[in-house]
Design a protein around this motif. Structure first.
Motif, mmCIF file in Angstrom:
data_model
loop_
_atom_site.group_PDB
_atom_site.id
_atom_site.type_symbol
_atom_site.label_atom_id
_atom_site.label_comp_id
_atom_site.label_asym_id
_atom_site.label_seq_id
_atom_site.Cartn_x
_atom_site.Cartn_y
_atom_site.Cartn_z
ATOM 1 N N ALA A 1 1.362 18.157 -11.268
ATOM 2 C CA ALA A 1 0.993 19.462 -10.744
ATOM 3 C C ALA A 1 2.116 20.487 -10.884
ATOM 4 O O ALA A 1 1.880 21.684 -10.731
ATOM 5 C CB ALA A 1 0.604 19.340 -9.274
ATOM 6 N N ALA A 2 3.328 20.044 -11.148
ATOM 7 C CA ALA A 2 4.460 20.970 -11.240
ATOM 8 C C ALA A 2 4.301 21.855 -12.467
ATOM 9 O O ALA A 2 4.136 21.376 -13.579
ATOM 10 C CB ALA A 2 5.770 20.200 -11.320
ATOM 11 N N PRO A 3 4.350 23.174 -12.255
ATOM 12 C CA PRO A 3 4.216 24.069 -13.408
ATOM 13 C C PRO A 3 5.498 24.041 -14.236
ATOM 14 O O PRO A 3 6.595 23.995 -13.720
ATOM 15 C CB PRO A 3 4.012 25.437 -12.766
ATOM 16 N N THR A 4 5.297 24.047 -15.521
ATOM 17 C CA THR A 4 6.463 24.042 -16.415
ATOM 18 C C THR A 4 6.555 25.413 -17.051
ATOM 19 O O THR A 4 5.713 25.802 -17.853
ATOM 20 C CB THR A 4 6.319 22.955 -17.496
ATOM 21 N N ALA A 5 7.571 26.139 -16.649
ATOM 22 C CA ALA A 5 7.783 27.479 -17.186
ATOM 23 C C ALA A 5 8.856 27.398 -18.243
ATOM 24 O O ALA A 5 10.009 27.141 -17.963
ATOM 25 C CB ALA A 5 8.196 28.427 -16.068
ATOM 26 N N GLN A 6 8.440 27.578 -19.484
ATOM 27 C CA GLN A 6 9.393 27.539 -20.578
ATOM 28 C C GLN A 6 9.514 28.937 -21.167
ATOM 29 O O GLN A 6 8.533 29.616 -21.424
ATOM 30 C CB GLN A 6 8.947 26.550 -21.648
ATOM 31 N N LYS B 1 1.691 7.053 -6.521
ATOM 32 C CA LYS B 1 0.594 7.962 -6.828
ATOM 33 C C LYS B 1 0.980 9.397 -6.465
ATOM 34 O O LYS B 1 0.724 10.326 -7.222
ATOM 35 C CB LYS B 1 -0.656 7.553 -6.058
ATOM 36 N N ALA B 2 1.619 9.589 -5.308
ATOM 37 C CA ALA B 2 2.022 10.923 -4.872
ATOM 38 C C ALA B 2 3.077 11.500 -5.819
ATOM 39 O O ALA B 2 3.045 12.689 -6.142
ATOM 40 C CB ALA B 2 2.555 10.884 -3.448
ATOM 41 N N ALA B 3 4.005 10.670 -6.263
ATOM 42 C CA ALA B 3 5.033 11.138 -7.186
ATOM 43 C C ALA B 3 4.422 11.541 -8.529
ATOM 44 O O ALA B 3 4.807 12.541 -9.125
ATOM 45 C CB ALA B 3 6.096 10.065 -7.386
ATOM 46 N N ALA B 4 3.455 10.759 -8.994
ATOM 47 C CA ALA B 4 2.796 11.084 -10.262
ATOM 48 C C ALA B 4 1.976 12.371 -10.134
ATOM 49 O O ALA B 4 1.961 13.197 -11.053
ATOM 50 C CB ALA B 4 1.899 9.932 -10.695
ATOM 51 N N ASP C 1 0.826 -1.205 0.000
ATOM 52 C CA ASP C 1 0.000 0.000 0.000
ATOM 53 C C ASP C 1 0.859 1.252 0.000
ATOM 54 O O ASP C 1 0.561 2.238 -0.678
ATOM 55 C CB ASP C 1 -0.937 0.012 1.213
ATOM 56 N N GLY C 2 1.949 1.220 0.762
ATOM 57 C CA GLY C 2 2.864 2.355 0.794
ATOM 58 C C GLY C 2 3.513 2.601 -0.553
ATOM 59 O O GLY C 2 3.705 3.744 -0.965
ATOM 60 N N MET C 3 3.866 1.532 -1.249
ATOM 61 C CA MET C 3 4.467 1.681 -2.574
ATOM 62 C C MET C 3 3.461 2.270 -3.550
ATOM 63 O O MET C 3 3.813 3.135 -4.363
ATOM 64 C CB MET C 3 4.971 0.331 -3.092
ATOM 65 N N LYS C 4 2.210 1.847 -3.476
ATOM 66 C CA LYS C 4 1.186 2.403 -4.363
ATOM 67 C C LYS C 4 0.960 3.878 -4.065
ATOM 68 O O LYS C 4 0.845 4.693 -4.974
ATOM 69 C CB LYS C 4 -0.132 1.639 -4.196
#
Length: 83
Positions: free
Chosen positions: A55-60, A47-50, A40-43
């Motif tokens: 959600a990380a904004p990509t500023a180009q 999920k949190a990493a994905a 469960d921790g691995m899942k």
């Protein structure tokens, strides 16, 4: 020279006599719970990493804008990372 079925049965009987069936049942339950918690921790970690990556904004910055900023001589080129 491997273990035969008779050797395995004798080994299991000795283990049951030493630990008892109740203690072996508790050990099995504890190990099963630990494995389930790990899965469960691995899942959740995946999920949190994905979610964080999505959600990380990509500023180009376009090449023209970067060249314009570099021309003024006071711009420092850095790469910001989201924690």
């Amino acid at each position: 020279m491997g273990l035969s079925t008779t050797h395995l049965i004798i080994f299991l009987v000795i283990i049951v006599l030493i630990f008892g069936t109740k203690k072996l049942k508790n050990i099995g339950s504890d190990i099963g719970g630990a494995v389930k918690g790990f899965k469960d921790g691995m899942k959740d970690g995946d999920k949190a990493a994905a979610d964080a990556a999505a959600a990380a904004p990509t500023a180009q910055v376009t090449a023209e804008a970067a060249a314009k900023r570099a021309a003024d001589g006071q711009t420092v080129d850095v790469e910001a990372k989201v924690k």
